[in-house]
Design an enzyme around this catalytic site. Structure first.
Site, PDB file in Angstrom:
ATOM      1  N   GLU A 174      57.002  78.657  47.316  1.00  0.00           N
ATOM      2  CA  GLU A 174      57.857  79.656  46.656  1.00  0.00           C
ATOM      3  C   GLU A 174      59.202  79.802  47.360  1.00  0.00           C
ATOM      4  O   GLU A 174      59.903  80.808  47.207  1.00  0.00           O
ATOM      5  CB  GLU A 174      57.120  80.995  46.590  1.00  0.00           C
ATOM      6  CG  GLU A 174      55.815  80.942  45.807  1.00  0.00           C
ATOM      7  CD  GLU A 174      55.967  81.142  44.296  1.00  0.00           C
ATOM      8  OE1 GLU A 174      56.786  81.960  43.881  1.00  0.00           O
ATOM      9  OE2 GLU A 174      55.246  80.463  43.535  1.00  0.00           O
ATOM     10  N   HIS A 250      55.453  88.136  47.370  1.00  0.00           N
ATOM     11  CA  HIS A 250      56.198  87.282  48.309  1.00  0.00           C
ATOM     12  C   HIS A 250      56.390  88.069  49.601  1.00  0.00           C
ATOM     13  O   HIS A 250      56.469  89.296  49.578  1.00  0.00           O
ATOM     14  CB  HIS A 250      57.597  86.943  47.758  1.00  0.00           C
ATOM     15  CG  HIS A 250      57.602  86.010  46.597  1.00  0.00           C
ATOM     16  ND1 HIS A 250      58.375  86.213  45.480  1.00  0.00           N
ATOM     17  CD2 HIS A 250      56.949  84.836  46.393  1.00  0.00           C
ATOM     18  CE1 HIS A 250      58.187  85.213  44.627  1.00  0.00           C
ATOM     19  NE2 HIS A 250      57.334  84.380  45.148  1.00  0.00           N
ATOM     20  N   CYS A 370      65.752  89.136  46.431  1.00  0.00           N
ATOM     21  CA  CYS A 370      65.227  88.069  45.553  1.00  0.00           C
ATOM     22  C   CYS A 370      66.361  87.328  44.876  1.00  0.00           C
ATOM     23  O   CYS A 370      66.243  86.152  44.549  1.00  0.00           O
ATOM     24  CB  CYS A 370      64.366  88.646  44.434  1.00  0.00           C
ATOM     25  SG  CYS A 370      62.939  89.547  44.978  1.00  0.00           S
TER      26      CYS A 370
HETATM   27  O1  SUG Z   1      58.293  85.221  40.483  1.00  0.00           O
HETATM   28  N1  SUG Z   1      59.408  87.722  38.296  1.00  0.00           N
HETATM   29  C1  SUG Z   1      59.608  86.953  39.501  1.00  0.00           C
HETATM   30  C2  SUG Z   1      60.220  87.818  40.570  1.00  0.00           C
HETATM   31  C3  SUG Z   1      60.627  87.016  41.763  1.00  0.00           C
HETATM   32  C4  SUG Z   1      61.054  87.859  42.901  1.00  0.00           C
HETATM   33  N2  SUG Z   1      61.455  87.046  43.985  1.00  0.00           N
HETATM   34  C5  SUG Z   1      61.265  87.298  45.288  1.00  0.00           C
HETATM   35  N3  SUG Z   1      60.431  88.203  45.699  1.00  0.00           N
HETATM   36  N4  SUG Z   1      61.884  86.552  46.118  1.00  0.00           N
HETATM   37  C6  SUG Z   1      58.301  86.357  39.986  1.00  0.00           C
HETATM   38  O2  SUG Z   1      57.270  87.042  39.894  1.00  0.00           O
HETATM   39  C7  SUG Z   1      58.865  88.017  35.954  1.00  0.00           C
HETATM   40  C8  SUG Z   1      59.218  87.347  34.649  1.00  0.00           C
HETATM   41  C9  SUG Z   1      58.732  88.102  33.448  1.00  0.00           C
HETATM   42  O3  SUG Z   1      57.676  88.741  33.528  1.00  0.00           O
HETATM   43  O4  SUG Z   1      59.417  88.054  32.420  1.00  0.00           O
HETATM   44  C10 SUG Z   1      59.106  87.116  37.157  1.00  0.00           C
HETATM   45  O5  SUG Z   1      59.045  85.912  37.039  1.00  0.00           O
END
Ligand code: SUG
Length: 446
Positions: A174, A250, A370
């Protein structure tokens, strides 16, 4: 030589929506299928970039990817014209259409792991685009991510690019969301802290049971090898399974670092005392600050809902102390805000707190941290990258105008079925490639 941390933020794409696609990400599930506001989302992101620039920091940008990602739908058996593919998918597999419409590449902390040249044996900056193989909607990002990173950091004398790790659950990666680097200066050798949720090949004694552990130890280890890191300057730590089950999917939801400072929740890691001792021993005689936030002051639930740790810890060039740039949600949470007040009265490197509004992204579980990929560069590396991707006020204005012109104010879940949304998105992206002089970059342009 001077050195810097450059934050490359994801420019939020025109199809930003709430698909409810991420199991284990509480905000994504909570806001599933609600109405999104793409224009507001992108403008919030640009405002954050503008704000960080106003602190005297160097700011870069990464572009949104092609969405809907029709090549993925074709690979899954849909055929015919673009319009017909969208209609078939929306009638027979709306969940796949939603995945291929997600603007999730905005969260560039997940786009890649980056190691600065000071840490790598060959003296180059190393990039590995993350395979994001744990979630389908994110697993379709790495091809375009790698292509974009190669276009920005093109000079082979300074930059080295690796293919994403093999897909599948064993090397689930990730990116920088599970990676912190500690050093006295950006351009001096540092210690890289790789955080994983589970082992892929060894038995797991402790593992999250409710939600997926997205990052494997084996993926982190492979990246440390690819990036030619000194084995004596890397630490591997397991994220606490309880915290993953509490919604910290994460590690950057429970810790953040900058220079010689690690800001973390007490429950962020398994065997935290051992991990901290190892980190200090690896850091050597230099001063390392670990600021541990006790559960008694900030519960896991408050850490996850406020995104206290998904903040950007930055060093302004004009100040000695560090600034913590937090989401507005941290100001609104009484317990968290009280903790932040007490933090400022303590003797730590954090001397200032600032808040940014990235609510549209937050509603999908993506806070300020993020939305950015940190790249530590020295002066000659900074000169060597494609400068179009470094943001100045003029470029910010151009991008704001571009958003105003092309983005919808609102997106309803049913709008994904409307082929005109795809056309609007492609028209916007086509113009974006002209702004960045990228040529035919997107699949629909080829
Ligand atoms: O991978 N949300 C992302 C959020 C990522 C956050 N990044 C970090 N923590 N670095 C994920 O879960 C949601 C998309 C949706 O539900 O439409 C989403 O992909």
């Amino acid at each position: 030589m001077l050195s810097y941390e450059v934050n490359f933020d994801g420019l939020i794409g025109p199809t930003h929506n709430y698909g409810g696609l991420s199991n284990g990400n509480i905000a994504s599930k909570r806001n599933a299928l609600t109405v999104s506001h793409p224009k507001q989302a992108a403008l919030q992101g640009l405002k954050k970039m503008y704000f960080l620039r106003s602190l005297g920091l160097k700011q870069g940008v990464l572009l949104p990817q092609q969405r809907p990602h029709l090549p993925s739908l074709r690979a899954l058996g849909f055929s015919g014209s673009d319009k017909s593919i969208i209609e078939q998918a929306s009638n027979t597999a709306p969940e796949l259409l939603a995945c291929c419409y997600s603007a999730s590449c905005m969260w560039t902390a997940n786009s890649a792991t980056v190691s600065p040249s000071a840490d790598s044996a060959d003296g180059k900056v190393h990039f590995t685009a993350a395979n994001l193989s744990n979630m389908f909607h994110r697993s379709i990002e790495h091809g375009s991510t790698a292509q974009l990173l190669r276009a920005i950091f093109a000079d082979p004398a300074h930059f080295s690019h690796h293919n994403p790790l093999p897909s599948g659950s064993h090397f689930s990666d990730e990116g920088a969301a599970n990676h912190n680097r500690l050093s006295q200066e950006y351009g001096k050798p540092g210690v890289q802290l790789f955080v994983y949720g589970r082992y892929a090949f060894r038995p797991n004694t402790r593992m999250a049971s409710k939600f997926p552990s997205r990052q494997t130890y084996e993926a982190s280890l492979a990246i440390s090898r690819l990036h030619q890191l000194d084995a004596n300057a890397v630490v591997f730590a397991q994220q606490n399974p309880n915290i993953i089950d509490a919604g910290a999917f994460h590690n950057d939801v429970v810790s953040v670092s900058n220079l010689n400072t690690l800001f973390m929740h007490e429950e962020a890691f398994v065997e935290s005392t051992t991990m901290q001792a190892q980190l200090k021993a690896t850091f050597g005689s230099q001063e390392l600050h670990i600021i541990e936030v006790p559960t008694a002051q900030v519960s896991l639930e408050n850490a996850v809902t406020s995104y206290l740790f998904n903040s950007q810890l930055v060093k302004r060039p004009d100040q000695d102390g560090m600034t913590l740039v937090l989401p507005e949600e941290s100001r609104e949470n009484e317990r968290v805000f009280a903790y932040l007040q007490s933090l400022l009265s303590q003797d730590t490197p954090i001397k200032d707190i600032q808040f940014v509004d990235v609510r549209q992204s937050m509603q999908n579980g993506g806070g300020p941290a993020c939305l950015r990929l940190r790249v530590a560069l020295n002066e000659s590396e900074l000169q060597a990258l494609n400068s179009r991707f470094l943001i100045d006020d003029e470029r910010l204005r151009t991008l704001s105008n571009w958003v105003e012109k092309h983005y919808r104010d609102e997106l309803h879940p049913n709008d994904l079925a409307d082929p005109s949304l795809a056309n609007e998105s492609f028209t916007a992206l086509d113009e974006l490639t002209q702004i960045f002089d990228l040529g035919s970059f997107y699949e629909f342009q080829k």
